[in-house]
Design a protein around this motif. Sequence first.
Motif, PDB file in Angstrom:
ATOM      1  N   HIS A  65      16.555 -13.574 -20.804  1.00 44.96           N
ATOM      2  CA  HIS A  65      15.149 -13.978 -20.904  1.00 44.96           C
ATOM      3  C   HIS A  65      14.333 -13.069 -19.994  1.00 44.96           C
ATOM      4  O   HIS A  65      14.897 -12.332 -19.184  1.00 44.96           O
ATOM      5  CB  HIS A  65      14.959 -15.455 -20.547  1.00 44.96           C
ATOM      6  N   HIS A  67      12.689 -12.996 -17.171  1.00 46.60           N
ATOM      7  CA  HIS A  67      12.397 -13.306 -15.773  1.00 46.60           C
ATOM      8  C   HIS A  67      12.895 -12.161 -14.896  1.00 46.60           C
ATOM      9  O   HIS A  67      13.944 -11.566 -15.169  1.00 46.60           O
ATOM     10  CB  HIS A  67      13.070 -14.623 -15.344  1.00 46.60           C
ATOM     11  N   ASP A  69      14.412 -11.918 -12.136  1.00 43.96           N
ATOM     12  CA  ASP A  69      15.726 -11.954 -11.475  1.00 43.96           C
ATOM     13  C   ASP A  69      16.868 -11.646 -12.453  1.00 43.96           C
ATOM     14  O   ASP A  69      18.028 -11.600 -12.062  1.00 43.96           O
ATOM     15  CB  ASP A  69      15.947 -13.308 -10.773  1.00 43.96           C
ATOM     16  N   HIS A  70      16.515 -11.421 -13.735  1.00 40.79           N
ATOM     17  CA  HIS A  70      17.514 -11.052 -14.741  1.00 40.79           C
ATOM     18  C   HIS A  70      17.218  -9.663 -15.328  1.00 40.79           C
ATOM     19  O   HIS A  70      18.123  -8.965 -15.745  1.00 40.79           O
ATOM     20  CB  HIS A  70      17.558 -12.102 -15.854  1.00 40.79           C
ATOM     21  N   CYS A 188      19.930 -18.312 -17.293  1.00 38.16           N
ATOM     22  CA  CYS A 188      19.415 -19.385 -16.432  1.00 38.16           C
ATOM     23  C   CYS A 188      19.529 -20.728 -17.132  1.00 38.16           C
ATOM     24  O   CYS A 188      19.222 -21.756 -16.536  1.00 38.16           O
ATOM     25  CB  CYS A 188      17.935 -19.168 -16.142  1.00 38.16           C
ATOM     26  N   HIS A 190      17.550 -22.154 -19.183  1.00 41.73           N
ATOM     27  CA  HIS A 190      16.294 -22.888 -19.004  1.00 41.73           C
ATOM     28  C   HIS A 190      16.113 -23.997 -20.031  1.00 41.73           C
ATOM     29  O   HIS A 190      15.350 -24.929 -19.810  1.00 41.73           O
ATOM     30  CB  HIS A 190      15.107 -21.932 -19.074  1.00 41.73           C
TER      31      HIS A 190
END
Length: 274
Positions: A65, A67, A69-70, A188, A190
């Motif tokens: 996704h 974000h 941090d990925h 994550c 989500h």
Amino acid sequence: MIRIITLVENTATKAKQRAEHGLSMFIERDGERVLFDTGQTDAVVHNAKLLGVELSGIDKVILSHGHYDHGGGLKHIADFSKFTVFAHPEIFRKRYSKLSDDGNLRYIGIEDRSFYEDLGVEFSLSEKPQEVIGGVYTSGFENMTTDFEEVDRNFVYEKDGEFLKDDVPDDMSVVIDTKDGVFVLFGCAHRGIINIMRDVEKKFGKKVVGFAGGTHLGPASKIQKERTIEALKRMDLKVMAPSHCTGLMMTSKLFCEFGSRVIFNNVGSVVEID
Ligand SMILES: [Fe+2]
Ligand SMILES: [Fe+2]
């Protein structure tokens, strides 16, 4: 044999490894290689070298996704490798978190598509499952069906000057075909790990036998944590290797519930599947 090596995670356990809030897992299967997520910084390059994982020449990256941090490591890998990113079309949303130190919205998205294309990155974007290497697929859009899982309420995205709730429709997982069923890697998660695993079982017509990766159970409500554990008890998974946004408390809780089936999945952890 399928090998999954965690390159970036919130916790490091050996000398010189770098830990950061983020996730990256390297998947190797019958000589084919693919990277799932890239962490937040160039830690992915640093740790890969330490762990003996050759990232140069990697030509496929799955992004769970959009974000930071990925996807933050993408630009660092683009310095020395030309690759295609397999992901959902909504990864470029301008997204923010309401949780910040200064009370302002905090930007948590990735760069624009053109930024990456200028670096030579190509994209294969689809909301349907895509086979990336033999027997390794993206999950496609994850349908939400449980009544106890919800997308983090602190997420919003900007569209035409307005801030809207971000249900992270681009959240996708990796589905690995094995002889006993499918193994799932979460970025994550989500949209909820039980939602995701049920959706995968329906779409792929096979039972989930285990998972690895971020579960987002750390920040989840008490009721979501409890009901997820109840649902996991009914699923009878062989391996659970939670990491990243699961947090140490929740990982420990899972270990207390499920014992040796739970692997603490940190920088350098290796999961092998037949
Ligand atoms: Fe994350
Ligand atoms: Fe995320």
